[in-house]
Motif scaffolding. Structure first.
Motif, PDB file in Angstrom:
ATOM      1  N   SER A   1    -121.013 -58.342  50.560  1.00  0.00           N
ATOM      2  CA  SER A   1    -120.669 -57.237  50.059  1.00  0.00           C
ATOM      3  C   SER A   1    -119.331 -56.502  51.698  1.00  0.00           C
ATOM      4  CB  SER A   1    -120.483 -56.779  48.856  1.00  0.00           C
ATOM      5  OG  SER A   1    -121.636 -56.206  49.254  1.00  0.00           O
ATOM      6  N   ILE A   2    -118.327 -56.266  51.795  1.00  0.00           N
ATOM      7  CA  ILE A   2    -117.999 -55.584  52.183  1.00  0.00           C
ATOM      8  C   ILE A   2    -116.776 -54.839  52.331  1.00  0.00           C
ATOM      9  CG2 ILE A   2    -116.774 -56.464  55.033  1.00  0.00           C
ATOM     10  CD1 ILE A   2    -117.773 -59.226  54.561  1.00  0.00           C
ATOM     11  N   ASN A   3    -116.608 -54.094  53.010  1.00  0.00           N
ATOM     12  CA  ASN A   3    -115.853 -52.318  52.938  1.00  0.00           C
ATOM     13  C   ASN A   3    -114.601 -52.466  53.774  1.00  0.00           C
ATOM     14  OD1 ASN A   3    -116.408 -51.809  55.606  1.00  0.00           O
ATOM     15  ND2 ASN A   3    -117.668 -49.948  54.258  1.00  0.00           N
ATOM     16  N   ASP A   4    -113.361 -51.902  52.922  1.00  0.00           N
ATOM     17  CA  ASP A   4    -112.093 -52.408  54.021  1.00  0.00           C
ATOM     18  C   ASP A   4    -112.294 -52.000  55.769  1.00  0.00           C
ATOM     19  OD1 ASP A   4    -112.206 -49.763  54.199  1.00  0.00           O
ATOM     20  OD2 ASP A   4    -109.683 -49.473  52.925  1.00  0.00           O
TER      21      ASP A   4
ATOM     22  N   LYS B   1    -116.283 -63.337  61.861  1.00  0.00           N
ATOM     23  CA  LYS B   1    -115.355 -63.747  61.743  1.00  0.00           C
ATOM     24  C   LYS B   1    -114.866 -63.469  59.561  1.00  0.00           C
ATOM     25  CE  LYS B   1    -112.787 -66.947  61.297  1.00  0.00           C
ATOM     26  NZ  LYS B   1    -111.148 -66.576  61.699  1.00  0.00           N
ATOM     27  N   ILE B   2    -116.612 -63.131  59.043  1.00  0.00           N
ATOM     28  CA  ILE B   2    -116.157 -62.714  57.925  1.00  0.00           C
ATOM     29  C   ILE B   2    -116.049 -61.898  58.110  1.00  0.00           C
ATOM     30  CG2 ILE B   2    -118.306 -62.125  56.015  1.00  0.00           C
ATOM     31  CD1 ILE B   2    -119.901 -64.313  57.721  1.00  0.00           C
ATOM     32  N   SER B   3    -116.407 -59.630  58.658  1.00  0.00           N
ATOM     33  CA  SER B   3    -115.703 -59.264  58.772  1.00  0.00           C
ATOM     34  C   SER B   3    -114.036 -59.597  58.804  1.00  0.00           C
ATOM     35  CB  SER B   3    -116.135 -57.961  59.709  1.00  0.00           C
ATOM     36  OG  SER B   3    -117.718 -58.288  59.692  1.00  0.00           O
ATOM     37  N   GLN B   4    -113.443 -60.545  59.204  1.00  0.00           N
ATOM     38  CA  GLN B   4    -111.673 -60.547  59.825  1.00  0.00           C
ATOM     39  C   GLN B   4    -111.472 -60.707  58.407  1.00  0.00           C
ATOM     40  OE1 GLN B   4    -109.987 -59.307  61.703  1.00  0.00           O
ATOM     41  NE2 GLN B   4    -108.627 -60.068  60.670  1.00  0.00           N
ATOM     42  N   VAL B   5    -112.275 -62.006  57.582  1.00  0.00           N
ATOM     43  CA  VAL B   5    -111.881 -62.658  56.356  1.00  0.00           C
ATOM     44  C   VAL B   5    -111.636 -61.112  55.628  1.00  0.00           C
ATOM     45  CG1 VAL B   5    -112.825 -64.366  54.594  1.00  0.00           C
ATOM     46  CG2 VAL B   5    -112.166 -64.889  56.926  1.00  0.00           C
ATOM     47  N   SER B   6    -113.052 -61.106  55.350  1.00  0.00           N
ATOM     48  CA  SER B   6    -112.512 -59.602  54.525  1.00  0.00           C
ATOM     49  C   SER B   6    -111.802 -58.650  54.530  1.00  0.00           C
ATOM     50  CB  SER B   6    -114.134 -58.720  54.407  1.00  0.00           C
ATOM     51  OG  SER B   6    -113.700 -57.938  55.566  1.00  0.00           O
ATOM     52  N   LEU B   7    -111.346 -58.408  55.979  1.00  0.00           N
ATOM     53  CA  LEU B   7    -109.702 -57.162  55.949  1.00  0.00           C
ATOM     54  C   LEU B   7    -108.848 -58.137  55.722  1.00  0.00           C
ATOM     55  CD1 LEU B   7    -110.685 -55.661  59.672  1.00  0.00           C
ATOM     56  CD2 LEU B   7    -110.913 -54.460  57.387  1.00  0.00           C
ATOM     57  N   GLU B   8    -108.954 -59.430  55.945  1.00  0.00           N
ATOM     58  CA  GLU B   8    -107.020 -60.468  55.337  1.00  0.00           C
ATOM     59  C   GLU B   8    -107.639 -60.137  53.928  1.00  0.00           C
ATOM     60  OE1 GLU B   8    -108.319 -63.908  56.951  1.00  0.00           O
ATOM     61  OE2 GLU B   8    -107.788 -63.276  59.373  1.00  0.00           O
TER      62      GLU B   8
ATOM     63  N   ILE C   1    -104.983 -57.325  49.087  1.00  0.00           N
ATOM     64  CA  ILE C   1    -104.376 -56.343  48.181  1.00  0.00           C
ATOM     65  C   ILE C   1    -103.772 -55.454  47.772  1.00  0.00           C
ATOM     66  CG2 ILE C   1    -106.268 -54.387  46.560  1.00  0.00           C
ATOM     67  CD1 ILE C   1    -106.608 -56.934  45.722  1.00  0.00           C
ATOM     68  N   LYS C   2    -103.868 -54.820  49.054  1.00  0.00           N
ATOM     69  CA  LYS C   2    -103.091 -53.584  49.832  1.00  0.00           C
ATOM     70  C   LYS C   2    -101.680 -54.570  49.875  1.00  0.00           C
ATOM     71  CE  LYS C   2    -105.973 -51.440  52.892  1.00  0.00           C
ATOM     72  NZ  LYS C   2    -106.315 -51.172  53.842  1.00  0.00           N
ATOM     73  N   SER C   3    -100.626 -55.364  49.895  1.00  0.00           N
ATOM     74  CA  SER C   3     -99.766 -55.608  49.747  1.00  0.00           C
ATOM     75  C   SER C   3     -99.492 -55.806  48.673  1.00  0.00           C
ATOM     76  CB  SER C   3    -100.131 -56.997  50.769  1.00  0.00           C
ATOM     77  OG  SER C   3    -100.544 -58.344  50.010  1.00  0.00           O
ATOM     78  N   LYS C   4    -100.063 -56.382  48.086  1.00  0.00           N
ATOM     79  CA  LYS C   4     -99.490 -56.691  46.759  1.00  0.00           C
ATOM     80  C   LYS C   4     -99.697 -55.553  44.852  1.00  0.00           C
ATOM     81  CE  LYS C   4     -99.432 -61.553  47.101  1.00  0.00           C
ATOM     82  NZ  LYS C   4     -98.420 -61.696  47.164  1.00  0.00           N
ATOM     83  N   VAL C   5    -100.848 -55.325  45.424  1.00  0.00           N
ATOM     84  CA  VAL C   5    -100.956 -54.284  44.125  1.00  0.00           C
ATOM     85  C   VAL C   5     -99.549 -52.633  44.345  1.00  0.00           C
ATOM     86  CG1 VAL C   5    -103.146 -54.175  43.599  1.00  0.00           C
ATOM     87  CG2 VAL C   5    -102.642 -52.471  45.352  1.00  0.00           C
TER      88      VAL C   5
END
Length: 274
Positions: free
Chosen positions: A226-229, A255-262, A267-271
């Protein structure tokens, strides 16, 4: 999530493809399949969202209530997680077949949200009254278990982003709580620190995200984060029974952190932004 049985030759073919960064559906190791998101589907909820990706589908609804705070957290609200899996999702889940899986999902959400700033947004009168959010996760269709965790977190964060709570007014003399009748007199939540989940699955000596059922059947085990923004890892859990070495995992963390940021940006782009 019906059990997939592969021959040793098929597993070898999958592993060699992953070694060459080319998977059976044409993706590279770190490519995710297309995700579809819909929000505000349930009129009876203050926030809702549905996530679909290939053969996975998750529906989340959020309801609210005013309750006394926990004695040890007088200035923080409450968040309660519930999960269920539809019997139509897979024959394996008829009766109580999915109880162990949903228990794992709820437990990981609870651990990941322990220090989330969203609790601060839910305080009404310190020591007297707070909002309690009941987050219901309904799994409608299951592909791979590794992908399911990630999609559940996306649906939860999208539903929280769309959640609107009525403004609460407190009489300073009597400390009585008043809730206006105006349906537009509402507030949104600060979900910036709400985490998302990223699962990496080991295939041979390499790791992939969003595995197919065939890839999951060929895997040794998976790691759930689990990773925050901000890209900070908050919690982790091992899925499966295979052994994992720590050094390759440390190399994967950026790399995992980068995937989470994507995913957070997705979410930000869709809501909605209002």
């Amino acid at each position: 999530m019906t059990e997939i049985l592969l021959s040793e030759g098929e597993k070898c073919y999958l592993i060699h493809g992953v070694n060459d960064n080319f998977r059976i559906d044409g993706r590279s190791c770190w490519d995710r399949r297309e995700i579809d998101l819909e929000t505000n589907l349930l009129a009876s909820c203050v926030g809702s969202a549905q996530i679909r990706s290939v053969n996975c589908s998750v529906l989340v609804g959020i309801k609210m209530s005013l309750v006394p705070p926990d004695p040890g957290r007088p200035g923080k609200g409450k968040v309660e997680f519930y999960a269920d899996v539809s019997a139509n999702a897979d024959p394996l889940f008829e009766g109580r077949g999915g109880s162990a899986m949903v228990g794992e999902i709820v437990s990981f959400f609870e651990d990941s949200f322990k220090d989330c700033s969203i609790y601060d947004c839910l305080m009404v009168v310190e020591g007297k009254s707070v909002w309690c959010l009941s987050i219901d996760i309904l799994i409608l269709e299951v592909g791979s278990k590794a992908s399911l965790y990630d999609l559940c977190s996306l649906a939860v964060k999208a539903a929280l982003h769309e959640t609107r709570l009525p403004k609460v007014y407190v009489n300073p003399d009597t400390m009585e709580i008043e809730i206006p009748d105006d349906p537009f007199d509402v507030i949104s939540l600060d979900v910036s620190q709400v985490p998302l989940f990223v699962t990496v699955t080991r295939i041979g000596n390499n790791y992939i995200i969003d595995p197919t059922q065939e890839e999951e059947a060929s895997s040794i085990s998976s790691l759930l984060f689990s990773i925050n923004d901000c890209g900070t890892l908050l919690h982790s859990k091992k899925l499966g029974f295979g052994s994992l070495h720590s050094e390759p995992i440390k190399e994967l963390i950026p790399k995992i952190s980068q995937v989470s940021l994507e995913l957070h940006n997705f979410i930000k782009s869709k809501v909605s932004t209002n």
